[in-house]
Design an enzyme around this catalytic site. Structure first.
Site, PDB file in Angstrom:
ATOM      1  N   GLU A   1      -1.430   6.412   0.014  1.00 19.24           N
ATOM      2  CA  GLU A   1      -2.870   6.384   0.301  1.00 19.24           C
ATOM      3  C   GLU A   1      -3.376   7.776   0.678  1.00 19.24           C
ATOM      4  O   GLU A   1      -4.443   8.194   0.246  1.00 19.24           O
ATOM      5  CB  GLU A   1      -3.162   5.385   1.426  1.00 19.24           C
ATOM      6  CG  GLU A   1      -4.655   5.260   1.735  1.00 19.24           C
ATOM      7  CD  GLU A   1      -4.987   4.060   2.592  1.00 19.24           C
ATOM      8  OE1 GLU A   1      -4.056   3.311   2.937  1.00 19.24           O
ATOM      9  OE2 GLU A   1      -6.166   3.860   2.911  1.00 19.24           O
TER      10      GLU A   1
ATOM     11  N   ASP B   1     -10.123  -1.607   0.072  1.00 24.19           N
ATOM     12  CA  ASP B   1      -9.253  -1.578   1.252  1.00 24.19           C
ATOM     13  C   ASP B   1     -10.074  -1.375   2.525  1.00 24.19           C
ATOM     14  O   ASP B   1      -9.560  -0.932   3.541  1.00 24.19           O
ATOM     15  CB  ASP B   1      -8.222  -0.459   1.099  1.00 24.19           C
ATOM     16  CG  ASP B   1      -7.073  -0.608   2.087  1.00 24.19           C
ATOM     17  OD1 ASP B   1      -6.739  -1.760   2.416  1.00 24.19           O
ATOM     18  OD2 ASP B   1      -6.522   0.409   2.533  1.00 24.19           O
TER      19      ASP B   1
ATOM     20  N   HIS C   1      -3.624   1.706  -3.942  1.00 23.71           N
ATOM     21  CA  HIS C   1      -3.900   3.152  -3.826  1.00 23.71           C
ATOM     22  C   HIS C   1      -3.101   3.941  -4.877  1.00 23.71           C
ATOM     23  O   HIS C   1      -3.651   4.298  -5.898  1.00 23.71           O
ATOM     24  CB  HIS C   1      -3.619   3.711  -2.420  1.00 23.71           C
ATOM     25  CG  HIS C   1      -4.287   2.978  -1.329  1.00 23.71           C
ATOM     26  ND1 HIS C   1      -5.659   2.918  -1.228  1.00 23.71           N
ATOM     27  CD2 HIS C   1      -3.795   2.251  -0.285  1.00 23.71           C
ATOM     28  CE1 HIS C   1      -5.989   2.191  -0.160  1.00 23.71           C
ATOM     29  NE2 HIS C   1      -4.880   1.773   0.419  1.00 23.71           N
TER      30      HIS C   1
ATOM     31  N   HIS D   1       0.868  -1.190   0.000  1.00 27.66           N
ATOM     32  CA  HIS D   1       0.000   0.000   0.000  1.00 27.66           C
ATOM     33  C   HIS D   1       0.900   1.233   0.000  1.00 27.66           C
ATOM     34  O   HIS D   1       1.790   1.352   0.844  1.00 27.66           O
ATOM     35  CB  HIS D   1      -0.906  -0.003   1.238  1.00 27.66           C
ATOM     36  CG  HIS D   1      -1.924  -1.094   1.204  1.00 27.66           C
ATOM     37  ND1 HIS D   1      -3.253  -0.901   1.537  1.00 27.66           N
ATOM     38  CD2 HIS D   1      -1.812  -2.398   0.850  1.00 27.66           C
ATOM     39  CE1 HIS D   1      -3.909  -2.039   1.391  1.00 27.66           C
ATOM     40  NE2 HIS D   1      -3.050  -2.971   0.990  1.00 27.66           N
TER      41      HIS D   1
HETATM   42 ZN   LIG Z   1      -4.358   0.823   2.297  1.00 25.94          ZN
END
Ligand SMILES: [Zn+2]
Length: 251
Positions: free
Chosen positions: A28, A113, A62, A25
């Site tokens: 974000e 998510d 993301h 990730h």
């Molecule tokens: Zn995330």
């Protein structure tokens, strides 16, 4: 802190999964980017591209706040971007530079998510709608003027999703898993539609589930809109929710 410990950690990380897939990730929230710049001296995705062998095994979930250099670098790397438009919308985190990434030839898929939505169709709809709203234009993802936006979204997401998972899925072809969804041809939102028009209707109309049957790995798991263990699953969910609601909150 210097960036060396971070670089060392990533060397070990990629050795753990020499054949991938690797999901991470990144970008974000704006705060994530700012903190990474403070810690490592560069933006997260720029740093990853410079310090790790980002390639088709990688999925960057993301990637919302890419700058122009990161858009082209990530697109050229062959990595997949895992977009979560309903999660980003729910959390107010921002909009991915989708058009720029498409124009750079970037590979992408959709996911979630959070559990605010687990509908791939809603993810695709909001991916497109977010871009239309911010650019005040229409049919962002369509290959050409008059082309089907839904067909492009659906085809790209299937291919990118298969790559991100590293599994033989995403197409009806020899050697692929037999994962099939059968739509209800009598559904009012789909009746009389076929081909690209059917895919457009599937993504952009309504919120009622038009799925009739689901075949997963060659096994029917949904027949006529019902899962074989639907009643047991619903009971287990109610039991778990009752326990969670009754539990006093900590902190
Ligand atoms: Zn995330």
């Amino acid at each position: 802190m210097p960036a060396e410990p971070l670089a060392a950690a990533f060397v070990g990380f990629t050795e753990l999964a020499p054949d991938g897939p690797i999901h991470i990730h990144a970008d974000e929230q704006v705060k994530d980017v700012d903190e990474h710049v403070t810690y490592a001296g560069d933006r997260p995705v720029a740093w990853l591209l410079d310090n790790s062998d980002v390639d088709g095994r990688w999925c960057l979930v993301h990637a919302t706040h890419l700058n122009a250099g990161e858009v082209s670098g990530l697109a050229q790397s062959g990595a997949v971007v895992g977009l979560c438009p309903t999660t980003e919308g729910n959390l107010g985190d921002g909009l991915f530079p989708f058009l720029e990434y498409l124009n750079a030839g970037g590979i992408w898929g959709v996911g979630s998510d959070s559990h605010v939505s687990v509908s791939p169709l809603e993810e695709l709809r909001w991916l497109e709608y977010g871009q239309r709203l911010i650019s005040r234009t229409r049919n962002i993802a369509a290959f050409d003027t008059g082309g089907s936006t839904g067909a492009r979204l659906f085809a790209d997401a299937l291919a990118g999703g298969a790559e991100a998972l590293g599994r033989p899925i995403g197409a009806i072809a020899t050697g692929k898993r037999a994962n099939l969804v059968v739509l209800d041809p009598e559904h009012p939102q789909l009746f009389g539609r076929s081909g690209d028009t059917l895919v457009d209707a599937l993504i952009f109309t309504g919120n009622v589930n038009p799925v009739k049957h689901v075949l997963c790995g060659g096994r029917w798991v949904i027949r006529s809109g019902r899962h074989g263990a639907e009643d047991q699953i619903a009971t287990a969910n109610r039991t778990a929710m009752t326990r969670l609601i009754a539990r006093p909150l900590k902190g």
